[in-house]
Design an enzyme around this catalytic site. Structure first.
Site, PDB file in Angstrom:
ATOM      1  N   ARG A 153       0.867  -1.167   0.000  1.00 13.30           N
ATOM      2  CA  ARG A 153       0.000   0.000   0.000  1.00 13.30           C
ATOM      3  C   ARG A 153       0.906   1.220   0.000  1.00 13.30           C
ATOM      4  NH1 ARG A 153      -4.113  -0.310   4.836  1.00 13.30           N
ATOM      5  NH2 ARG A 153      -4.861   1.610   3.849  1.00 13.30           N
ATOM      6  N   HIS A 154       0.377   2.375  -0.331  1.00  9.15           N
ATOM      7  CA  HIS A 154       1.129   3.629  -0.198  1.00  9.15           C
ATOM      8  C   HIS A 154       1.481   3.841   1.271  1.00  9.15           C
ATOM      9  CE1 HIS A 154      -2.578   5.115   1.522  1.00  9.15           C
ATOM     10  NE2 HIS A 154      -3.195   4.512   0.503  1.00  9.15           N
ATOM     11  N   ASN A 210      -5.526   9.078   5.919  1.00 10.84           N
ATOM     12  CA  ASN A 210      -5.488   7.914   6.822  1.00 10.84           C
ATOM     13  C   ASN A 210      -5.455   8.397   8.273  1.00 10.84           C
ATOM     14  OD1 ASN A 210      -3.172   6.085   4.654  1.00 10.84           O
ATOM     15  ND2 ASN A 210      -5.403   6.065   4.700  1.00 10.84           N
ATOM     16  N   ARG A 253      -0.535   9.745  -3.358  1.00 14.86           N
ATOM     17  CA  ARG A 253       0.060   8.972  -2.256  1.00 14.86           C
ATOM     18  C   ARG A 253       0.834   7.741  -2.744  1.00 14.86           C
ATOM     19  NH1 ARG A 253      -5.483   8.836  -2.263  1.00 14.86           N
ATOM     20  NH2 ARG A 253      -6.661   6.948  -1.796  1.00 14.86           N
ATOM     21  N   GLU A 258      -7.687   3.832  -6.136  1.00 17.32           N
ATOM     22  CA  GLU A 258      -8.500   3.214  -5.082  1.00 17.32           C
ATOM     23  C   GLU A 258      -9.974   3.118  -5.483  1.00 17.32           C
ATOM     24  OE1 GLU A 258      -8.836   1.147  -3.104  1.00 17.32           O
ATOM     25  OE2 GLU A 258      -8.512   1.728  -1.034  1.00 17.32           O
ATOM     26  N   HIS A 299      -3.556   0.647  -3.355  1.00 17.03           N
ATOM     27  CA  HIS A 299      -4.440   1.034  -2.257  1.00 17.03           C
ATOM     28  C   HIS A 299      -5.089  -0.202  -1.628  1.00 17.03           C
ATOM     29  CE1 HIS A 299      -4.230   5.190  -3.857  1.00 17.03           C
ATOM     30  NE2 HIS A 299      -4.071   4.544  -4.996  1.00 17.03           N
TER      31      HIS A 299
END
Ligand code: ATP
Ligand code: F6P
Length: 449
Positions: free
Chosen positions: A236-237, A243, A288, A310, A375
């Site tokens: 994932r980033h 977040n 991201r 995403e 994502h």
């Protein structure tokens, strides 16, 4: 397809428009030509796309009658062997046709099907039920590859459990020689058949009479398979500003912790690859993921895919789960009830994401080492393809931030390793019904590096 079967298939709501079609994929080829591997992969790919697919392996039926035969069992002058092998094929085809009657879409008959007579017989049985046949012949004359196939999978097959690998390999070569005596490749006599012949793992491919969309998808998928050793790295980033605040979607930049992860990622990747060979990196088009890739070495070719963006949360983009529950309570509940199929208003479902990821999977099958930075939802869908996760479970899977996942396809399945960066990050995992901003995810067994 019969009326009865059509009714059953209609209820399934499959991703591809295949309701009216039922196909029997008939594997053809000498032993140790990768037929079972191809059959299993096709089944996995189709199921991932919500196409009801099932492998019928004649060897498993034969093992019920004779679990550990020696090579002479496969000699056509062995009358008892012939009878038992014929009975195993009959039983597999009968079960497969029963399964089609229940509405199955793609049945894969995994056996050598090495004579014209046998292939004709299967066609007649399928024709009688309105089921299309697609023959997939795998030919291979690369002796080294055949030998390594034997050593890799055959000496550990249930046919040879508990036997000395050297003796097993010798017996298996004898078995192949018995098949070679009667083996007939698909040729011009069989030009009325729909078939694809794959020579030496795709070096040459011959296609005949492909009739419809589903057949062409299956054939295209098979043409892209290769067996060179390689791995796929998924991450994932790094943690993003959204977040931190518990907001979903958006196009936020990395948080300070996320920035730290982007700096650590190059070393984690290098350590996991084990040498300095450059990887190809795929990111989404969102900031991201691109920022997470920015410290990777210049030699790494980088590519941005819109398909890796995403899951689109539509009107809920930018909200927290608590806000969604407050503003769209019915939607919040509907999503928890069927997370795979729930489509955000003006946005996407997991099912939609899988459809747009199909070209990514195809490209991944063609490629060698790839690092994908993407994502949470997208990673779950890609992971589900490789690790055969169900549609029920995959949307709920925990994929922690700041963790690198390495997947290595093998003949018997996909191996997985996880590496933790040990850089703090919030949890974005959420259990059913919860509106917590950051909820503890179930513990994972990643190793720290
Ligand atoms: P059998 O008839 O004994 O069941 P099989 O043809 O089903 O044999 P597999 O059990 O699938 O053979 O053999 C798997 C091995 O074949 C793996 O090592 C895999 O890497 C290799 N393989 C996969 N695809 C091919 C191919 N197209 N040609 C040759 N070998 C392949
Ligand atoms: O030899 C490989 C094998 O998979 C056996 O395990 C099985 O009995 C046989 O092929 C099935 O194919 P056939 O149609 O030649 O009997």
């Amino acid at each position: 397809m019969s009326e009865q079967n059509r009714g059953k298939a209609k209820k399934r709501g499959v991703v591809m428009q295949v309701e009216d079609i039922q196909i029997c994929v008939v594997m053809v080829g000498l032993p140790a030509r990768g037929k079972s591997l191809i059959a299993q992969k096709a089944q996995r790919y189709l199921r991932w796309l919500s196409v009801d697919a099932n492998v019928f392996n004649v060897g498993n039926y034969r093992r019920d009658a004779n679990p550990q035969p020696t090579a002479d069992f496969f000699d056509t002058s062995n009358a008892e062997g012939e009878r038992m092998r014929r009975a195993a094929a009959e039983a597999a085809v009968t079960d497969m046709l029963k399964w089609f009657k229940g509405g199955g879409t793609v049945g894969i008959l995994d056996a050598t099907n090495s004579t014209k007579e046998r292939r004709r017989w299967i066609k007649e049985r399928c024709d009688a039920e309105g089921i299309e046949t697609l023959y997939v012949e795998s030919k291979c004359d690369d002796e080294d590859l055949i030998m390594s196939n034997i050593l890799e999978v055959k000496t550990t097959s249930p046919d040879y459990v508990g036997q000395d690998p050297e003796t097993a390999a010798q017996d298996f070569r004898k078995r192949i020689r018995n098949y070679e005596k009667v083996y007939q490749t698909i040729d011009e006599d069989e030009n009325d058949l729909t078939y694809v012949k794959i020579m030496n793992v795709g070096k040459q491919v011959i296609i005949n009479r492909i009739q419809d969309y589903l057949q062409s998808r299956v054939v295209y998928y098979l043409m892209n398979l290769h067996i060179k050793p390689r791995s796929i790295w998924l991450s994932r980033h790094g943690e993003s500003q959204y977040n931190e605040t518990g907001q979903i979607g958006g196009d936020a930049e990395l948080s300070a912790n996320g920035e730290m992860y982007s700096r650590k990622l190059p070393k984690m990747v290098r350590d996991s690859v084990g040498d300095d060979r450059p990887l190809t990196v795929w990111t989404s088009t969102l900031k991201r993921t691109i920022s997470t890739a920015k410290h990777l070495p210049k030699e790494y070719n980088q590519l941005q895919w819109k398909a890796l963006d995403e899951l689109d949360a539509g009107v809920c983009d930018g909200l927290t789960y608590a806000e969604i529950e407050e503003q769209y309570p019915e939607d919040f509940k509907a999503r928890d009830d069927d997370k795979y199929n729930y489509r955000y208003r003006g946005g996407e479902s997991y099912r939609d994401v899988v459809i747009r990821l199909e070209p990514i999977i195809m490209e991944l099958e063609r490629s060698e080492d790839i690092l994908i930075i993407t994502h949470q939802a997208v990673l779950r869908c890609i992971y589900a393809y490789f690790m055969k996760k169900s549609q029920e479970d995959s949307p709920w899977m925990a994929v922690p931030l700041h963790t690198l996942i390495k997947l290595t396809p093998r003949a018997y399945g996909t191996e997985e390793q996880r590496y933790k960066a040990n850089i703090p990050a919030v949890s974005t995992w959420r259990s059913k019904g919860s509106v917590a901003k950051h909820e503890d995810a179930p513990p994972d067994d990643a190793q720290s590096i």
